[in-house]
Design a protein around this motif. Structure first.
Motif, PDB file in Angstrom:
ATOM      1  N   GLU A  50       0.822  -1.204   0.000  1.00  0.00           N
ATOM      2  CA  GLU A  50       0.000   0.000   0.000  1.00  0.00           C
ATOM      3  C   GLU A  50       0.859   1.258   0.000  1.00  0.00           C
ATOM      4  O   GLU A  50       0.533   2.240  -0.673  1.00  0.00           O
ATOM      5  N   ALA A  51       1.970   1.228   0.737  1.00  0.00           N
ATOM      6  CA  ALA A  51       2.901   2.363   0.713  1.00  0.00           C
ATOM      7  C   ALA A  51       3.459   2.554  -0.692  1.00  0.00           C
ATOM      8  O   ALA A  51       3.625   3.690  -1.163  1.00  0.00           O
ATOM      9  N   ALA A  52       3.760   1.454  -1.367  1.00  0.00           N
ATOM     10  CA  ALA A  52       4.259   1.536  -2.742  1.00  0.00           C
ATOM     11  C   ALA A  52       3.200   2.130  -3.661  1.00  0.00           C
ATOM     12  O   ALA A  52       3.507   2.984  -4.499  1.00  0.00           O
ATOM     13  N   ARG A  53       1.973   1.688  -3.507  1.00  0.00           N
ATOM     14  CA  ARG A  53       0.892   2.195  -4.361  1.00  0.00           C
ATOM     15  C   ARG A  53       0.749   3.705  -4.204  1.00  0.00           C
ATOM     16  O   ARG A  53       0.648   4.447  -5.207  1.00  0.00           O
ATOM     17  N   LYS A  85       4.173  -3.300  -9.608  1.00  0.00           N
ATOM     18  CA  LYS A  85       2.723  -3.485  -9.633  1.00  0.00           C
ATOM     19  C   LYS A  85       1.998  -2.154  -9.447  1.00  0.00           C
ATOM     20  O   LYS A  85       0.985  -1.884 -10.097  1.00  0.00           O
ATOM     21  N   ALA A  86       2.549  -1.305  -8.563  1.00  0.00           N
ATOM     22  CA  ALA A  86       1.930  -0.007  -8.299  1.00  0.00           C
ATOM     23  C   ALA A  86       2.000   0.911  -9.514  1.00  0.00           C
ATOM     24  O   ALA A  86       1.100   1.727  -9.745  1.00  0.00           O
ATOM     25  N   ALA A  87       3.072   0.791 -10.293  1.00  0.00           N
ATOM     26  CA  ALA A  87       3.260   1.675 -11.450  1.00  0.00           C
ATOM     27  C   ALA A  87       2.547   1.180 -12.698  1.00  0.00           C
ATOM     28  O   ALA A  87       2.375   1.951 -13.653  1.00  0.00           O
ATOM     29  N   LEU A  88       2.125  -0.058 -12.717  1.00  0.00           N
ATOM     30  CA  LEU A  88       1.588  -0.652 -13.945  1.00  0.00           C
ATOM     31  C   LEU A  88       0.433   0.124 -14.581  1.00  0.00           C
ATOM     32  O   LEU A  88       0.428   0.303 -15.803  1.00  0.00           O
ATOM     33  N   PRO A  89      -0.553   0.570 -13.821  1.00  0.00           N
ATOM     34  CA  PRO A  89      -1.650   1.289 -14.487  1.00  0.00           C
ATOM     35  C   PRO A  89      -1.165   2.498 -15.287  1.00  0.00           C
ATOM     36  O   PRO A  89      -1.658   2.747 -16.398  1.00  0.00           O
ATOM     37  N   GLN A  90      -0.199   3.228 -14.742  1.00  0.00           N
ATOM     38  CA  GLN A  90       0.325   4.392 -15.448  1.00  0.00           C
ATOM     39  C   GLN A  90       1.137   3.976 -16.672  1.00  0.00           C
ATOM     40  O   GLN A  90       1.013   4.565 -17.754  1.00  0.00           O
ATOM     41  N   LEU A  91       1.972   2.973 -16.522  1.00  0.00           N
ATOM     42  CA  LEU A  91       2.843   2.549 -17.617  1.00  0.00           C
ATOM     43  C   LEU A  91       2.034   1.956 -18.766  1.00  0.00           C
ATOM     44  O   LEU A  91       2.344   2.191 -19.942  1.00  0.00           O
ATOM     45  N   ALA A 139       9.155 -12.776 -15.949  1.00  0.00           N
ATOM     46  CA  ALA A 139       7.723 -13.065 -15.853  1.00  0.00           C
ATOM     47  C   ALA A 139       6.889 -11.838 -16.208  1.00  0.00           C
ATOM     48  O   ALA A 139       5.882 -11.932 -16.923  1.00  0.00           O
ATOM     49  N   LEU A 140       7.309 -10.672 -15.696  1.00  0.00           N
ATOM     50  CA  LEU A 140       6.544  -9.455 -15.960  1.00  0.00           C
ATOM     51  C   LEU A 140       6.674  -9.025 -17.419  1.00  0.00           C
ATOM     52  O   LEU A 140       5.719  -8.520 -18.019  1.00  0.00           O
ATOM     53  N   ALA A 141       7.850  -9.246 -18.003  1.00  0.00           N
ATOM     54  CA  ALA A 141       8.019  -8.952 -19.430  1.00  0.00           C
ATOM     55  C   ALA A 141       7.048  -9.766 -20.270  1.00  0.00           C
ATOM     56  O   ALA A 141       6.458  -9.261 -21.242  1.00  0.00           O
ATOM     57  N   GLU A 142       6.854 -11.042 -19.922  1.00  0.00           N
ATOM     58  CA  GLU A 142       5.911 -11.887 -20.655  1.00  0.00           C
ATOM     59  C   GLU A 142       4.478 -11.379 -20.498  1.00  0.00           C
ATOM     60  O   GLU A 142       3.702 -11.368 -21.450  1.00  0.00           O
ATOM     61  N   GLU A 143       4.133 -10.945 -19.281  1.00  0.00           N
ATOM     62  CA  GLU A 143       2.781 -10.437 -19.039  1.00  0.00           C
ATOM     63  C   GLU A 143       2.468  -9.192 -19.857  1.00  0.00           C
ATOM     64  O   GLU A 143       1.332  -8.976 -20.276  1.00  0.00           O
ATOM     65  N   LEU A 144       3.489  -8.362 -20.060  1.00  0.00           N
ATOM     66  CA  LEU A 144       3.255  -7.028 -20.601  1.00  0.00           C
ATOM     67  C   LEU A 144       3.659  -6.859 -22.060  1.00  0.00           C
ATOM     68  O   LEU A 144       3.483  -5.776 -22.622  1.00  0.00           O
ATOM     69  N   LYS A 145       4.171  -7.902 -22.703  1.00  0.00           N
ATOM     70  CA  LYS A 145       4.752  -7.719 -24.027  1.00  0.00           C
ATOM     71  C   LYS A 145       3.727  -7.335 -25.089  1.00  0.00           C
ATOM     72  O   LYS A 145       4.096  -6.773 -26.112  1.00  0.00           O
ATOM     73  N   ASN A 176      15.097  -6.780  -1.796  1.00  0.00           N
ATOM     74  CA  ASN A 176      15.525  -6.845  -3.196  1.00  0.00           C
ATOM     75  C   ASN A 176      14.423  -7.278  -4.155  1.00  0.00           C
ATOM     76  O   ASN A 176      14.329  -6.735  -5.268  1.00  0.00           O
ATOM     77  N   VAL A 177      13.597  -8.229  -3.744  1.00  0.00           N
ATOM     78  CA  VAL A 177      12.553  -8.726  -4.641  1.00  0.00           C
ATOM     79  C   VAL A 177      11.223  -8.029  -4.390  1.00  0.00           C
ATOM     80  O   VAL A 177      10.592  -7.501  -5.318  1.00  0.00           O
ATOM     81  N   LYS A 178      10.788  -7.994  -3.134  1.00  0.00           N
ATOM     82  CA  LYS A 178       9.452  -7.464  -2.857  1.00  0.00           C
ATOM     83  C   LYS A 178       9.350  -5.979  -3.162  1.00  0.00           C
ATOM     84  O   LYS A 178       8.304  -5.501  -3.610  1.00  0.00           O
ATOM     85  N   THR A 179      10.427  -5.239  -2.938  1.00  0.00           N
ATOM     86  CA  THR A 179      10.382  -3.808  -3.272  1.00  0.00           C
ATOM     87  C   THR A 179      10.157  -3.609  -4.765  1.00  0.00           C
ATOM     88  O   THR A 179       9.333  -2.780  -5.179  1.00  0.00           O
ATOM     89  N   ALA A 180      10.871  -4.372  -5.586  1.00  0.00           N
ATOM     90  CA  ALA A 180      10.708  -4.265  -7.041  1.00  0.00           C
ATOM     91  C   ALA A 180       9.332  -4.748  -7.472  1.00  0.00           C
ATOM     92  O   ALA A 180       8.698  -4.154  -8.357  1.00  0.00           O
ATOM     93  N   LEU A 181       8.852  -5.816  -6.851  1.00  0.00           N
ATOM     94  CA  LEU A 181       7.525  -6.341  -7.161  1.00  0.00           C
ATOM     95  C   LEU A 181       6.450  -5.307  -6.844  1.00  0.00           C
ATOM     96  O   LEU A 181       5.590  -5.000  -7.681  1.00  0.00           O
ATOM     97  N   ASN A 182       6.486  -4.760  -5.632  1.00  0.00           N
ATOM     98  CA  ASN A 182       5.444  -3.825  -5.214  1.00  0.00           C
ATOM     99  C   ASN A 182       5.477  -2.529  -6.014  1.00  0.00           C
ATOM    100  O   ASN A 182       4.431  -1.999  -6.403  1.00  0.00           O
ATOM    101  N   ALA A 183       6.677  -2.015  -6.267  1.00  0.00           N
ATOM    102  CA  ALA A 183       6.789  -0.774  -7.040  1.00  0.00           C
ATOM    103  C   ALA A 183       6.309  -0.992  -8.468  1.00  0.00           C
ATOM    104  O   ALA A 183       5.596  -0.151  -9.038  1.00  0.00           O
TER     105      ALA A 183
END
Length: 237
Positions: free
Chosen positions: A67-70, A123-129, A168-174, A114-121
């Motif tokens: 939620e803080a990331a969002r 996911k939070a940025a995806l709608p804008q991107l 994994a995220l590259a595959e989701e968003l390609k 290292n992982v969760k920070t990148a995951l949360n950030a």
């Protein structure tokens, strides 16, 4: 001025650290606008390089908290004019600890930072991107994520996790116009690394500006065909 990043809006996690500031200065010099996101307090105006006087600074953000990331990524987009063009995930940490003498809690810590920070950030940025139609995510992994050295089990495993997250995220968003790539540095020339390894040959290490140059390429339109990649940036290590 390099028009490939000119006018782009970029959020940088771990933005108050050595690599975050080097990346921000490199991008701003080429016309980008940046938001720096950090866990610590935002530096005062005099503490920032002059080139970053107009940067958005968001301190006290725990990206392990989804939620803080969002909230932080939403704020960053709004402060930069509405939508983000790119997210650069630099936030992370390192611990040296052998398995025999260490503790499982270190593995939890490394995966959180290292992982969760990148995951949360991300996911939070995806709608804008996605709304941009040509968004970019660049994650900072590590060469150690491909092969662990002595005392680097937890760190290396977490950076391997960053690589798998990237793929994994590259595959989701390609098919949505958003690219996701990772940079795998060797040893970065930072004050902390110099203090930790005072007898090393610093000239062989990779410079923050050299990593920033690769980041700038990956968020540019020139890199639209590059996604899911893990790019080694080694200096002479």
């Amino acid at each position: 001025m390099d028009n490939s990043v000119n006018g782009k809006t970029v959020a940088i996690t771990g933005g108050f650290g050595s690599l975050g500031l080097a990346t921000a200065q490199f991008l701003v010099a080429r016309g980008a606008r940046v938001a720096l996101i950090g866990r610590g307090a935002a530096p005062g105006g005099d503490a920032l390089p002059t080139a970053l006087k107009d940067a958005v600074c968001l301190g006290g953000v725990d990206l392990v908290d989804a939620e803080a990331a969002r909230k932080a990524l939403a704020h960053a987009g709004e402060a930069l004019g509405g939508l983000l063009d790119a997210l650069v995930n630099i936030a992370g940490a390192f611990r040296w600890e052998t398995i025999a003498d260490g503790d499982a809690s270190t593995w939890d810590l490394m995966f959180d930072l290292n992982v969760k920070t990148a995951l949360n950030a991300s996911k939070a940025a995806l709608p804008q991107l996605v709304a941009r139609g040509a968004g970019r995510i660049v994650n900072i992994g590590a060469g150690a994520g491909q092969k662990a050295g002595l005392g680097m089990g937890a760190y290396s495993a977490s950076k391997a996790g960053v690589a798998r997250l990237t793929e994994a995220l590259a595959e989701e968003l390609k098919d949505k116009g958003v690219t996701v790539n990772a940079i795998l540095p060797s040893i970065i020339d930072t004050p902390q690394n110099r203090a930790d390894m005072p007898d090393a040959d610093f000239t062989r290490w990779v410079q923050g500006e050299e990593i920033a140059a690769v980041i700038a390429f990956l968020i540019s339109s020139d890199a639209r065909a590059v996604t899911g990649a893990a790019i080694a940036v080694n200096g002479r290590v």
